[in-house]
Structure formats: structure tokens, C-alpha cells
Motif scaffolding. Structure first.
Motif, mmCIF file in Angstrom:
data_model
loop_
_atom_site.group_PDB
_atom_site.id
_atom_site.type_symbol
_atom_site.label_atom_id
_atom_site.label_comp_id
_atom_site.label_asym_id
_atom_site.label_seq_id
_atom_site.Cartn_x
_atom_site.Cartn_y
_atom_site.Cartn_z
ATOM 1 N N GLU A 1 0.830 -1.207 0.000
ATOM 2 C CA GLU A 1 0.000 0.000 0.000
ATOM 3 C C GLU A 1 0.864 1.257 0.000
ATOM 4 N N ILE A 2 1.863 1.302 0.864
ATOM 5 C CA ILE A 2 2.709 2.495 0.949
ATOM 6 C C ILE A 2 3.556 2.650 -0.314
ATOM 7 N N ALA A 3 4.084 1.540 -0.840
ATOM 8 C CA ALA A 3 4.878 1.618 -2.076
ATOM 9 C C ALA A 3 4.032 2.151 -3.227
ATOM 10 N N ALA A 4 2.776 1.703 -3.310
ATOM 11 C CA ALA A 4 1.879 2.197 -4.358
ATOM 12 C C ALA A 4 1.586 3.676 -4.171
ATOM 13 N N GLN A 5 1.399 4.111 -2.912
ATOM 14 C CA GLN A 5 1.144 5.526 -2.661
ATOM 15 C C GLN A 5 2.362 6.391 -2.962
ATOM 16 N N ARG A 6 3.543 5.783 -2.947
ATOM 17 C CA ARG A 6 4.746 6.529 -3.349
ATOM 18 C C ARG A 6 4.896 6.571 -4.866
ATOM 19 N N GLY A 7 3.976 5.910 -5.572
ATOM 20 C CA GLY A 7 3.970 5.982 -7.021
ATOM 21 C C GLY A 7 4.544 4.783 -7.732
ATOM 22 N N ALA A 8 4.977 3.754 -6.992
ATOM 23 C CA ALA A 8 5.602 2.589 -7.611
ATOM 24 C C ALA A 8 4.572 1.698 -8.294
ATOM 25 N N ARG A 9 5.048 0.925 -9.251
ATOM 26 C CA ARG A 9 4.246 -0.138 -9.855
ATOM 27 C C ARG A 9 4.488 -1.386 -9.012
ATOM 28 N N VAL A 10 3.466 -1.851 -8.306
ATOM 29 C CA VAL A 10 3.639 -2.873 -7.280
ATOM 30 C C VAL A 10 3.059 -4.211 -7.721
ATOM 31 N N THR A 11 3.875 -5.248 -7.577
ATOM 32 C CA THR A 11 3.418 -6.623 -7.751
ATOM 33 C C THR A 11 3.469 -7.287 -6.389
ATOM 34 N N LEU A 12 2.317 -7.768 -5.906
ATOM 35 C CA LEU A 12 2.213 -8.389 -4.601
ATOM 36 C C LEU A 12 1.960 -9.880 -4.779
ATOM 37 N N VAL A 13 2.920 -10.690 -4.334
ATOM 38 C CA VAL A 13 2.785 -12.149 -4.410
ATOM 39 C C VAL A 13 2.291 -12.615 -3.045
ATOM 40 N N ALA A 14 1.038 -13.043 -2.983
ATOM 41 C CA ALA A 14 0.373 -13.269 -1.702
ATOM 42 C C ALA A 14 0.071 -14.737 -1.464
ATOM 43 N N GLY A 15 0.510 -15.212 -0.306
ATOM 44 C CA GLY A 15 0.164 -16.551 0.134
ATOM 45 C C GLY A 15 -1.106 -16.523 0.950
ATOM 46 N N ASN A 16 -1.195 -17.383 1.949
ATOM 47 C CA ASN A 16 -2.358 -17.414 2.816
ATOM 48 C C ASN A 16 -2.397 -16.149 3.669
ATOM 49 N N THR A 17 -3.485 -15.413 3.612
ATOM 50 C CA THR A 17 -3.604 -14.157 4.357
ATOM 51 C C THR A 17 -4.985 -14.064 4.986
ATOM 52 N N ASP A 18 -5.115 -13.106 5.898
ATOM 53 C CA ASP A 18 -6.441 -12.721 6.363
ATOM 54 C C ASP A 18 -7.193 -12.115 5.179
ATOM 55 N N GLU A 19 -8.468 -11.830 5.378
ATOM 56 C CA GLU A 19 -9.241 -11.197 4.313
ATOM 57 C C GLU A 19 -8.880 -9.716 4.259
ATOM 58 N N LEU A 20 -7.847 -9.410 3.475
ATOM 59 C CA LEU A 20 -7.311 -8.055 3.406
ATOM 60 C C LEU A 20 -7.723 -7.386 2.103
ATOM 61 N N HIS A 21 -7.878 -6.072 2.149
ATOM 62 C CA HIS A 21 -8.218 -5.317 0.947
ATOM 63 C C HIS A 21 -7.000 -5.236 0.030
ATOM 64 N N THR A 22 -7.232 -5.403 -1.252
ATOM 65 C CA THR A 22 -6.147 -5.286 -2.224
ATOM 66 C C THR A 22 -5.552 -3.886 -2.163
ATOM 67 N N PRO A 23 -4.234 -3.762 -1.990
ATOM 68 C CA PRO A 23 -3.616 -2.432 -1.966
ATOM 69 C C PRO A 23 -3.916 -1.667 -3.244
ATOM 70 N N SER A 24 -4.193 -0.390 -3.105
ATOM 71 C CA SER A 24 -4.565 0.440 -4.253
ATOM 72 C C SER A 24 -3.492 0.394 -5.330
ATOM 73 N N GLY A 25 -3.905 0.068 -6.536
ATOM 74 C CA GLY A 25 -2.983 0.092 -7.661
ATOM 75 C C GLY A 25 -2.060 -1.097 -7.784
ATOM 76 N N ALA A 26 -2.118 -2.053 -6.863
ATOM 77 C CA ALA A 26 -1.190 -3.186 -6.904
ATOM 78 C C ALA A 26 -1.766 -4.356 -7.706
#
Length: 408
Positions: free
Chosen positions: A215-240
Motif C-alpha cells: 500500500e505504501i509503495a503504491a502511494q509513493r507511485g511505484a508499480r507494485v506486484t504483490l505475491v500473496a500466500g495465505n492471508t487474512d481477508e485483506l483489501h487489495t492495496p490500491s494500484g497493486a
């Protein structure tokens, strides 16, 4: 103060107001006239406990268009339409909301919501760039369902995401928009290693820290690829872009693939060190002569972080790529969690290591974090307990400093 512009996403502002109130904040809602076509003033007054006004001609004796901005700790506009963004960029003050922004000396956070074509229009992009240049935080819009059948960038992030960005800014942590053009690859969550079609070996990672970093990397303007394993029900980071995986081997494949052209690689996932040597094709039964459930034969998983460092040394990943690792330690009778983390940092060879003391359930599943940031140049930096977004912002600031020093 929560400003609300006239778009269909105005209904989400009610959830944002409630979020702030539940955290003990005093909230004043300042909608535009158009916003009240979507959500009535009575709703905002009931949720905030404060009167609602749209014009500078209400409560003139209190000079509210000055007082609201002067006394606010933060001004948050969600949703912010293309029109409101344009009026703020132009310095207009033709209603209470825009007049308040001109007066405010506190952090101003703008959360855009509009159709994709409006977001990418050159006029909107110029206006957003103007706001950012002036020190206003403009949150990247989410990708998703818009009005009607349209889908794409321009969706308002969820209330919890906006509130976390606001609380991060109020923690005296900057989120500059300075990573435009950078590719950041982040892993998050825990891996799962199958025993049979029903059971698996996993860990307690919630994925929250990795998602906060994205989320913070995306807010800094980066193009973010998030490789996600088992997680809680989390909101997709904006723009990732989110790539879902299950096992450590899946994670290794995706990280190696996406790291090849990355500027920054962050291994925040909790990786299973071992996996079953074989996976049963049918559910293993207890109470049988088969002792597979009582005696598990394990094989070691690959060390993904160490492998990424080796790939950089071999030229498979750009030499200037910054690699960040995580260490979840509990300590033992001989060494502290920090001692063990420092030893791991030396073994792994990465540029930055975030170390956590995870004993007694201190980190996994929680919304806050603490620990130490290790680098090759400086002594360990203590990270005081704070939200995982605040911790993420501090980690990425250290990464930014290292990249700047290496370029210098």
C-alpha cells in the motif's frame, strides 16, 4: 475534517466517518452540494455528531470557513471527484470544502474516485501532479467495479485503507510521491505445504505487513506486484497487481520471475522452512496401520531470499536492485531475537532486514508491529510499536535512503 464530493462513492464516506469515530476522533463532515444528492446531511450529522454545512454563508459569525481548516488535524476528501480536484488545484474557494482546503495548514489527503477515462485524462493527471507538488497526499485509486458495468482504475479505496493512510500521515511519517517508474515486488502472507487433499502445514502469518508495504509503495507511485500466500481477508492495496500462491515452491517461482526487472524486492512472506517429502493423494486416516499421520517425513524448502541475492550476484537480477528481507525471531536461552536476526542478516546477504520479536503472539495477526531495521551501513534502527502501515513507511524510507546513497 472529512470532505465529501458529489460522486456515487459518497456512500463510502459514511463508513470512513464511522471508522474515525470508532478510533475516538472528533469528525466534522463538509460535503459539497452535489454530495448531498447521494447521502443526506442527516446521515453525516448522525454519524459524526456535528452539524453539516456546504456553504461559507452558514454560521457566518463563527467564520467557519476559516475555523474548520484552522482547527483540523487532518483534512480528508473522500471521494474526491475530478471537479473538486480541479477546483482545489486552481485555488478556488467557492464552497465551504474548497475554502477550508485553502486555509488548512495540516496534512491534506485526497482520495480520488471517478471513471477510468476521467482519471487518466491529461487535465486530471496535471491537477493531481499539482496537488502532490504542493504537498497534498493524493491516494492512488483502486482498480475494480465502477458505476454501471465499467471496471478499471478509479474506484475509491475502502474506508479502512483511507483511514490507515490518514493515521500514517498523522504519525509524522511522510509518504512522498517519489517512486513513479519504479517496479516493486513484495511477498506477503504464509505459505501452505500440503499433507493430503485436506490437511496442510502452515504458519500464523496474516499478511498484514506485506500488504501494508504494498500500500505504501503504491502511494509513493511505484508499480507494485504483490505475491500473496495465505492471508487474512485483506483489501487489495490500491494500484497493486496481486498474484496468489499456495506453497513455498509457488512463491519461489513467482518471485524469481518478477524480480528479474524489479527495482526493489521485499520478502515479507512467512515461508515454511520444510514441506512433506510426499503428498498423499487421498485423505490420510487415523486408526489404521498407516502411520503417515504420526510420523511425517520432511524435506527442506528452498531459501528464497538467499536465492534472490545469489541471482543478483549472478546477473540474473539487476545489480542495482535493492533486496529486503524479514526475520521473525523468538530468541532462546543464549541469544536475543536481535542477536539471531543479525546473524540471519549476515547469512542472507540482503540490503535491509526487518527483524521482529514474534514471541508471545506479539506480531502475527495484529494490526501493529515493532522491531529493528538492519542495514549494512548503520547500527540497528529501533522501530517503535505502531501500525503496520507506519512501520512499512519507515522501512521503505530506509530503502529509499540506501538507494539514494548507492546512486550518490
Amino acid at each position: 475534517m472529512v470532505g465529501v464530493a458529489g460522486g456515487i462513492a459518497a456512500y463510502k464516506a459514511a463508513h470512513l466517518v464511522r471508522n474515525f469515530k470508532e478510533h475516538g476522533d472528533d469528525v466534522r463532515v463538509v460535503p459539497t452540494e452535489a454530495a448531498l444528492n447521494f447521502v443526506g446531511a442527516a446521515t453525516f450529522e448522525a454519524l459524526s455528531g456535528n452539524p453539516v454545512s456546504t456553504t461559507v454563508f452558514d454560521a457566518v459569525d463563527e467564520v467557519q470557513h476559516v475555523n474548520v481548516g484552522q482547527h483540523a488535524d487532518a483534512v480528508v476528501i473522500a471521494p474526491a471527484t475530478a471537479d473538486v480536484i480541479a477546483r482545489i488545484a486552481a485555488g478556488r474557494a467557492d464552497d465551504l470544502l474548497t475554502a477550508t482546503v485553502l486555509v488548512a495548514t495540516c496534512p491534506v489527503i485526497v482520495a480520488p474516485a471517478m471513471h477510468t477515462e476521467m482519471w487518466f485524462n491529461a487535465a486530471t493527471q496535471d491537477n493531481v501532479a499539482t496537488l502532490r507538488r504542493r504537498g497534498i497526499t493524493v491516494i492512488e485509486p483502486a482498480h475494480g467495479r465502477l458505476t454501471g458495468k465499467d471496471t478499471g482504475p478509479g474506484r475509491l479505496p475502502e474506508a479502512e485503507q483511507i483511514a490507515e493512510v490518514v493515521r500514517t500521515r498523522l504519525s509524522n511519517v511522510e509518504i512522498p510521491y517519489d517512486w513513479s517508474g519504479l517496479k516493486v515486488v513484495i511477498s506477503a502472507g504464509g505459505t501452505q505445504e500440503d499433507l493430503d487433499p485436506v490437511r496442510f502445514i502452515g504458519n500464523r502469518s496474516s499478511g498484514r505487513q506485506g500488504y501494508a508495504l504494498a500500500e505504501i509503495a503504491a502511494q509513493r507511485g511505484a508499480r507494485v506486484t504483490l505475491v500473496a500466500g495465505n492471508t487474512d481477508e485483506l483489501h487489495t492495496p490500491s494500484g497493486a497487481e496481486v498474484i496468489n500462491i499456495v506453497s513455498t515452491q509457488d512463491l519461489q517461482t513467482e518471485m524469481e520471475k518478477h524480480a528479474r526487472d524489479a527495482d526493489i524486492v521485499i520478502m515479507a512472506a512467512a515461508v515454511s522452512d520444510y514441506r512433506p517429502a510426499s503428498v498423499a493423494t487421498s485423505k490420510m486416516k487415523k486408526g489404521t496401520n498407516d502411520d503417515a499421520l504420526s510420523t511425517l517425513h520432511m524435506t527442506e524448502n528452498p531459501d528464497i531470499l538467499k536465492g534472490l541475492v545469489a541471482a543478483r550476484e549472478a546477473g540474473e537480477i539487476p545489480a542495482e536492485t535493492t533486496i529486503v528481507g524479514f526475520a521473525a525471531e523468538t530468541g532462546d536461552e543464549n541469544k536475543t531475537p536481535l542477536d539471531l536476526a543479525q546473524a540471519k542478516f549476515e547469512r542472507k546477504g540482503c540490503d535491509v532486514l526487518m527483524a521482529n520479536d514474534v514471541s508471545d503472539g506479539k506480531v502475527f495477526g495484529h494490526t501493529d508491529n515493532e522491531g529493528w531495521i538492519l542495514t549494512k551501513e548503520l547500527a540497528p534502527r529501533t522501530v517503535k510499536r505502531g501500525s503496520k502501515q507506519v512501520v512499512a513507511a519507515q522501512i521503505l524510507q530506509v530503502v529509499n535512503e540506501i538507494r539514494h546513497n548507492n546512486r550518490g
